[in-house]
Design a protein around this motif. Structure first.
Motif, short mmCIF file in Angstrom:
data_model
loop_
_atom_site.label_atom_id
_atom_site.label_comp_id
_atom_site.label_asym_id
_atom_site.label_seq_id
_atom_site.Cartn_x
_atom_site.Cartn_y
_atom_site.Cartn_z
N CYS A 36 47.43 47.56 37.28
CA CYS A 36 46.39 47.85 36.29
C CYS A 36 45.80 46.52 35.83
O CYS A 36 46.07 46.04 34.72
CB CYS A 36 46.98 48.64 35.11
SG CYS A 36 45.73 49.41 34.06
N LEU A 37 45.02 45.92 36.71
CA LEU A 37 44.48 44.58 36.50
C LEU A 37 42.98 44.63 36.24
O LEU A 37 42.32 45.63 36.52
CB LEU A 37 44.81 43.70 37.71
CG LEU A 37 46.31 43.61 38.04
CD1 LEU A 37 46.54 42.85 39.34
CD2 LEU A 37 47.08 42.96 36.90
N SER A 38 42.44 43.54 35.73
CA SER A 38 41.07 43.55 35.23
C SER A 38 40.01 43.61 36.33
O SER A 38 38.98 44.27 36.18
CB SER A 38 40.82 42.30 34.37
OG SER A 38 41.67 42.29 33.25
N GLU A 39 40.24 42.90 37.44
CA GLU A 39 39.21 42.78 38.45
C GLU A 39 39.78 43.00 39.84
O GLU A 39 40.98 42.81 40.08
CB GLU A 39 38.56 41.40 38.38
CG GLU A 39 37.89 41.10 37.05
CD GLU A 39 37.26 39.71 37.01
OE1 GLU A 39 37.24 39.05 38.07
OE2 GLU A 39 36.82 39.30 35.93
N GLU B 298 44.50 39.48 45.00
CA GLU B 298 45.32 38.27 44.91
C GLU B 298 46.79 38.62 44.82
O GLU B 298 47.62 38.07 45.56
CB GLU B 298 44.89 37.46 43.68
CG GLU B 298 45.78 36.25 43.37
CD GLU B 298 45.70 35.16 44.42
OE1 GLU B 298 46.71 34.44 44.59
OE2 GLU B 298 44.65 35.02 45.07
N VAL B 299 47.14 39.53 43.92
CA VAL B 299 48.55 39.91 43.75
C VAL B 299 49.07 40.65 44.99
O VAL B 299 50.17 40.38 45.47
CB VAL B 299 48.72 40.79 42.49
CG1 VAL B 299 50.12 41.39 42.43
CG2 VAL B 299 48.47 39.96 41.24
N THR C 239 39.59 49.53 37.42
CA THR C 239 38.25 49.97 37.78
C THR C 239 37.60 48.91 38.64
O THR C 239 37.57 47.73 38.27
CB THR C 239 37.39 50.21 36.53
OG1 THR C 239 38.02 51.21 35.72
CG2 THR C 239 36.00 50.68 36.91
N GLY C 240 37.08 49.32 39.81
CA GLY C 240 36.49 48.35 40.71
C GLY C 240 35.56 49.00 41.71
O GLY C 240 35.17 50.16 41.56
#
Length: 306
Positions: free
Chosen positions: A95-98, A104-105, A126-127
């Motif tokens: 649940c990451l921002s971008e 990356e993770v 959201t992406g």
């Protein structure tokens, strides 16, 4: 020791040789899959709390150890590395921002190469639908299924465990992780193949912002006629014109947080524009009206007195 005549409780042994180090196994003792979670922010924290309360073994990792404080009082295992979390989990939620943070993770951060073969990676952020498909391609090389599952409702709804979760991905993978989603959702809706969850979230957000614009336009006219706003608002919130966009102004959208929410809505509209770029000018009226709704959100809170 089992009693006489009782069948021994079997557990599939862990294979440590390199060729089989990613094989998924589950003991008969632990029926619910272990769930890893990364991203304990405003939305992710209540989701992770709900998963723990749902009886799923919860494994977490955070860049900053202080982020883990939101799980005080909730059963969980903290890991020092992404690789450790991946190896301990059968499902991993991000649940990451971008999109760039998610990639990356998952890729360079070592998540995918340490996940079990047959495990499921869930992206709650959201992406772009295009990024969801890219993530699925990266994961396929490691034998990992990917589900995009953004949520709608905001922080208060997440705390109440009443989110709407929009899911894109292979049906069998979706069915495996739906019990996890049900711990924090009022509705779990499988909307299609990989990327469809992101389309659903972006279309949902665009329509909400268009409704913001509708509300601003109507209330401006009411002000010009010197109509009392509050009784009119009572009508609009309870009558056939009611919408979540208007209901949220006051309880969830206030003068204190409107600037922050505006910035998030404008980011969502950038994503929406990228998601529908192949439609060209056909999408322009929706983009323009929804963007105006986001930009005028502060005016709406002012008129409503939120």
């Amino acid at each position: 020791m089992p009693g006489a005549g009782a069948p021994a409780r079997l557990r599939t042994p862990v294979r440590t040789d390199k060729a089989h180090r990613k094989e998924t196994y589950m003991s008969e003792v632990n029926i619910k899959p272990a769930v890893g979670f990364i991203g304990l922010g405003d939305q992710g924290a209540p989701i992770a709390q709900a998963i723990a309360d749902g009886g799923f073994p919860l494994h977490v990792w955070a860049r900053r150890p202080q982020s883990l404080k939101v799980l005080d009082g909730y059963s969980h295992t903290a890991h020092e590395t992404v690789a450790e979390l991946a190896a301990a989990s059968e499902v991993v939620g991000l649940c990451l921002s971008e999109d760039s943070d998610t990639i990356e993770v998952a890729d360079r951060g070592g998540l995918l190469r340490n996940m079990h073969h047959g495990a499921v990676l869930v992206n709650h952020g959201t992406g772009l639908p295009q990024a969801a498909r890219e993530l699925a391609q990266l994961a396929a090389a490691h034998g990992v299924d990917v589900v995009d599952a953004p949520v709608s409702g905001g922080h208060a709804v997440a705390v109440a465990r009443q989110l709407t979760t929009m899911v894109g991905g292979d049906r069998s993978a979706v069915e495996r992780v739906t019990p996890v989603f049900e711990t924090f959702s009022k509705s779990v809706i499988h909307v299609g193949a990989t990327g469809a969850g992101q389309y659903a979230k972006l279309f949902n957000n665009a329509l909400m912002m268009m409704n913001h614009k509708n509300a601003v336009d109507v209330l401006r006219l009411a002000e010009k006629l010197d109509l009392p706003v509050q009784p009119l608002l009572d009508v609009l919130r309870s009558g056939s014109a009611a919408s979540f966009a208007l209901q949220a102004v006051g309880p969830s959208i206030t003068s204190d947080n409107v600037q922050h929410l505006q910035s998030l809505e404008l980011i969502d509209m950038q994503l929406f524009t990228g998601a529908v770029e192949d439609l060209g000018s056909q999408a322009t009226p929706v983009i323009d009206r929804a963007t105006s709704g986001a930009r005028e959100l502060d005016e709406l809170t002012g008129i409503v007195g939120a």
